[in-house]
Design a protein around this motif. Structure first.
Motif, PDB file in Angstrom:
ATOM      1  N   ALA A 130       0.851  -1.213   0.090  1.00 44.69           N
ATOM      2  CA  ALA A 130       0.074   0.070   0.062  1.00 44.69           C
ATOM      3  C   ALA A 130       1.068   1.356  -0.049  1.00 44.69           C
ATOM      4  O   ALA A 130       1.932   1.239   0.592  1.00 44.69           O
ATOM      5  CB  ALA A 130      -0.931  -0.038   1.247  1.00 44.69           C
ATOM      6  N   TRP A 131       0.610   2.460  -0.904  1.00 44.65           N
ATOM      7  CA  TRP A 131       1.291   3.548  -0.782  1.00 44.65           C
ATOM      8  C   TRP A 131       0.427   4.893  -0.746  1.00 44.65           C
ATOM      9  O   TRP A 131      -0.762   4.734  -1.211  1.00 44.65           O
ATOM     10  CB  TRP A 131       2.071   3.342  -1.999  1.00 44.65           C
ATOM     11  N   GLY A 132       1.128   5.946  -0.324  1.00 46.73           N
ATOM     12  CA  GLY A 132       0.646   7.209  -0.674  1.00 46.73           C
ATOM     13  C   GLY A 132       1.585   8.078  -1.111  1.00 46.73           C
ATOM     14  O   GLY A 132       2.946   7.512  -1.193  1.00 46.73           O
ATOM     15  N   ARG A 133       1.411   9.384  -1.502  1.00 45.77           N
ATOM     16  CA  ARG A 133       2.323  10.304  -1.986  1.00 45.77           C
ATOM     17  C   ARG A 133       1.949  11.475  -1.543  1.00 45.77           C
ATOM     18  O   ARG A 133       0.947  11.892  -1.518  1.00 45.77           O
ATOM     19  CB  ARG A 133       2.160  10.240  -3.599  1.00 45.77           C
ATOM     20  N   LYS A 134       2.894  12.505  -1.487  1.00 46.06           N
ATOM     21  CA  LYS A 134       2.913  13.959  -1.285  1.00 46.06           C
ATOM     22  C   LYS A 134       3.786  14.559  -1.864  1.00 46.06           C
ATOM     23  O   LYS A 134       5.285  14.198  -1.743  1.00 46.06           O
ATOM     24  CB  LYS A 134       3.045  14.227   0.519  1.00 46.06           C
ATOM     25  N   GLY A 135       3.561  15.204  -2.897  1.00 48.92           N
ATOM     26  CA  GLY A 135       4.709  15.878  -3.994  1.00 48.92           C
ATOM     27  C   GLY A 135       5.238  14.646  -4.469  1.00 48.92           C
ATOM     28  O   GLY A 135       4.910  13.655  -5.059  1.00 48.92           O
ATOM     29  N   GLY A 136       6.531  14.763  -4.313  1.00 49.27           N
ATOM     30  CA  GLY A 136       7.638  13.699  -4.922  1.00 49.27           C
ATOM     31  C   GLY A 136       7.888  12.609  -4.032  1.00 49.27           C
ATOM     32  O   GLY A 136       8.632  11.595  -4.437  1.00 49.27           O
ATOM     33  N   LYS A 137       7.367  12.886  -2.784  1.00 48.41           N
ATOM     34  CA  LYS A 137       7.666  11.647  -1.666  1.00 48.41           C
ATOM     35  C   LYS A 137       6.482  10.337  -1.692  1.00 48.41           C
ATOM     36  O   LYS A 137       5.423  10.714  -1.348  1.00 48.41           O
ATOM     37  CB  LYS A 137       7.868  12.361  -0.389  1.00 48.41           C
ATOM     38  N   VAL A 138       7.167   9.308  -2.188  1.00 50.52           N
ATOM     39  CA  VAL A 138       6.061   8.092  -2.130  1.00 50.52           C
ATOM     40  C   VAL A 138       6.498   7.371  -1.149  1.00 50.52           C
ATOM     41  O   VAL A 138       7.839   6.868  -0.911  1.00 50.52           O
ATOM     42  CB  VAL A 138       6.476   7.321  -3.324  1.00 50.52           C
ATOM     43  N   ASP A 139       5.499   6.979  -0.330  1.00 50.17           N
ATOM     44  CA  ASP A 139       5.801   6.161   1.101  1.00 50.17           C
ATOM     45  C   ASP A 139       5.103   4.886   0.728  1.00 50.17           C
ATOM     46  O   ASP A 139       3.965   4.541   0.506  1.00 50.17           O
ATOM     47  CB  ASP A 139       5.319   6.804   2.164  1.00 50.17           C
ATOM     48  N   LEU A 140       6.038   3.743   0.853  1.00 51.54           N
ATOM     49  CA  LEU A 140       5.506   2.341   0.455  1.00 51.54           C
ATOM     50  C   LEU A 140       5.684   1.389   1.417  1.00 51.54           C
ATOM     51  O   LEU A 140       6.497   1.510   2.182  1.00 51.54           O
ATOM     52  CB  LEU A 140       5.963   1.690  -0.470  1.00 51.54           C
ATOM     53  N   ARG A 141       4.386   0.655   1.731  1.00 53.49           N
ATOM     54  CA  ARG A 141       4.376  -0.459   2.745  1.00 53.49           C
ATOM     55  C   ARG A 141       4.166  -1.865   2.029  1.00 53.49           C
ATOM     56  O   ARG A 141       3.336  -1.915   1.383  1.00 53.49           O
ATOM     57  CB  ARG A 141       3.370  -0.259   4.199  1.00 53.49           C
ATOM     58  N   THR A 142       4.966  -2.631   2.308  1.00 52.57           N
ATOM     59  CA  THR A 142       4.939  -4.033   1.720  1.00 52.57           C
ATOM     60  C   THR A 142       4.543  -5.017   2.716  1.00 52.57           C
ATOM     61  O   THR A 142       4.942  -5.011   3.656  1.00 52.57           O
ATOM     62  CB  THR A 142       6.225  -4.329   0.937  1.00 52.57           C
ATOM     63  N   ALA A 143       3.917  -5.988   2.155  1.00 50.84           N
ATOM     64  CA  ALA A 143       3.465  -7.374   2.849  1.00 50.84           C
ATOM     65  C   ALA A 143       4.681  -8.244   2.743  1.00 50.84           C
ATOM     66  O   ALA A 143       4.870  -9.038   1.693  1.00 50.84           O
ATOM     67  CB  ALA A 143       2.282  -7.595   2.286  1.00 50.84           C
ATOM     68  N   GLY A 144       5.322  -8.251   3.754  1.00 52.20           N
ATOM     69  CA  GLY A 144       6.605  -9.145   3.841  1.00 52.20           C
ATOM     70  C   GLY A 144       7.861  -8.390   2.996  1.00 52.20           C
ATOM     71  O   GLY A 144       7.669  -7.407   2.388  1.00 52.20           O
ATOM     72  N   PRO A 145       9.163  -9.312   3.050  1.00 54.77           N
ATOM     73  CA  PRO A 145      10.166  -8.724   2.706  1.00 54.77           C
ATOM     74  C   PRO A 145      10.055  -8.686   1.016  1.00 54.77           C
ATOM     75  O   PRO A 145       9.354  -9.472   0.286  1.00 54.77           O
ATOM     76  CB  PRO A 145      11.529  -9.836   3.022  1.00 54.77           C
ATOM     77  N   LEU A 146      11.148  -7.973   0.457  1.00 51.16           N
ATOM     78  CA  LEU A 146      11.038  -8.052  -1.081  1.00 51.16           C
ATOM     79  C   LEU A 146      12.508  -8.590  -1.561  1.00 51.16           C
ATOM     80  O   LEU A 146      13.542  -8.480  -0.798  1.00 51.16           O
ATOM     81  CB  LEU A 146      11.090  -6.452  -1.492  1.00 51.16           C
ATOM     82  N   SER A 147      12.504  -9.287  -2.818  1.00 52.48           N
ATOM     83  CA  SER A 147      13.805  -9.597  -3.258  1.00 52.48           C
ATOM     84  C   SER A 147      14.436  -8.419  -3.773  1.00 52.48           C
ATOM     85  O   SER A 147      13.869  -7.487  -4.120  1.00 52.48           O
ATOM     86  CB  SER A 147      13.650 -10.857  -4.373  1.00 52.48           C
ATOM     87  N   ASP A 148      15.762  -8.672  -3.989  1.00 51.22           N
ATOM     88  CA  ASP A 148      16.406  -7.600  -4.679  1.00 51.22           C
ATOM     89  C   ASP A 148      16.047  -7.289  -5.879  1.00 51.22           C
ATOM     90  O   ASP A 148      15.884  -5.921  -6.254  1.00 51.22           O
ATOM     91  CB  ASP A 148      18.259  -7.884  -4.635  1.00 51.22           C
TER      92      ASP A 148
END
Length: 327
Positions: free
Chosen positions: A280-298
């Motif tokens: 899930a993500w939100g944005r204010k201006g150019g700042k994107v804040d993302l929360r992911t469900a679990g770890p991400l691969s490279d």
């Protein structure tokens, strides 16, 4: 169900994502094709992010590219639409009752007289929203102000406009229902049923996870064979309806129900990774804040960063913050 065609939830979602070009992007500049089903332009400039998810090399000015127009949707949100289809998305939403049509025409007359041939700033409330269905008024929303101007009435047959609007809905959201079409189009349930009946010869009934729905008969093979998307896409909240937003989680519906537990008021949008909502993500201006469900691969992290940093936000330098949460 006359043919017994069964569609799984995964097939339905793959098809919707494919037909809405959220799998394979259009080539650069193909903004009109990307807006075929209308793009909701909720603040802050969701239609631009929707174009970015559908078109290679999307530009900050894409929302006002030649061939695009803006008008109100039935739910008081501004939509970005193809200019060539303006009559479909305006006249096609007109009620079938003739007295209601005359009242909308009177509203449009009053507003056009007030405009006096010039573009004016100002919302004009509910009257403008319904007057837009006449097709005689176009909007320009800059995120800070709304402008309205008079345009020539679309040269489109009343019934043809309604049929094509219904056809677009079924193509974009199939399998779907007449109730979903009523909500999406703004037509009353009785009016939506009348239009739906006129399209009956083009519809194919299907079973979607035990529920009755319909697709365009011409799209049967596309529904069966749509590929699974790969890579990362930042989807705006309105695009999450493609995953099903009704009480069964199967069909397009009102509201913006959370797809995963990470959604909240600041993170209303969804990160799609290989066809699944993974954050899930939100944005204010150019700042994107993302929360992911679990770890991400490279590999996934690199794809996500590339998507976020290429968002075409006017005048902004894009940054991305990723927080990996418990799945």
């Amino acid at each position: 169900m006359s043919r017994g065609l069964s569609v799984s939830y995964a097939e339905a979602v793959r098809y919707r994502l494919d037909v809405n070009r959220l799998g394979v992007r259009f080539g650069g500049g193909e903004y009109v094709g990307a807006a075929r089903f209308g793009l909701q332009d909720t603040a802050p400039r969701d239609a631009l992010i929707g174009l970015h998810a559908r078109v290679e090399g999307c530009e900050p000015s894409a929302w006002e590219a030649p061939g695009l127009m803006q008008t109100y949707s039935p739910r008081a949100a501004v939509y970005v639409l193809p200019e060539r289809d303006f009559g479909v998305f305006t006249v096609g939403r007109m009620p079938l009752d003739e007295e209601k049509q005359r009242e909308i025409a009177r509203q449009a007359d009053r507003i056009c007289r007030e405009l006096g041939g010039a573009e004016h700033r100002g919302g004009r409330g509910n009257e403008l929203r319904s007057a837009c269905w006449s097709g005689r008024l176009a909007l320009r929303w800059t995120t800070s102000a709304l402008y309205v101007r008079e345009v020539p009435a679309p040269e489109i047959d009343f019934q043809d406009a309604h049929l094509e609007l219904c056809r677009r809905h079924v193509q974009a959201f199939g399998p779907t229902t007449v109730e979903a079409f009523s909500w999406w189009s703004g037509l009353s349930r009785p009016d939506a049923r009348e239009v739906w009946k006129l399209l009956d010869g083009e519809l194919l009934p299907v079973e979607l996870e035990g529920r009755e729905g319909w697709i365009l008969a011409a799209d049967e093979q596309a529904v069966r064979s749509a590929p699974a998307p790969t890579g990362a896409r930042f989807l705006v909240a309105s695009d999450l309806r493609l995953f099903g937003q009704d009480r069964h989680g199967l069909f397009a519906a009102p509201g913006q129900k959370p797809r995963i537990h990470l959604h909240d008021w600041y993170h209303p949008h969804g990160l799609m990774l290989n066809g699944e909502i993974r954050g899930a993500w939100g944005r204010k201006g150019g700042k994107v804040d993302l929360r992911t469900a679990g770890p991400l691969s490279d590999q996934d992290r690199a794809a996500i960063e590339a998507e976020a940093l290429s968002m075409p936000i006017p005048g902004a330098t894009m940054t991305l913050t990723i927080t990996e949460m418990e799945p």
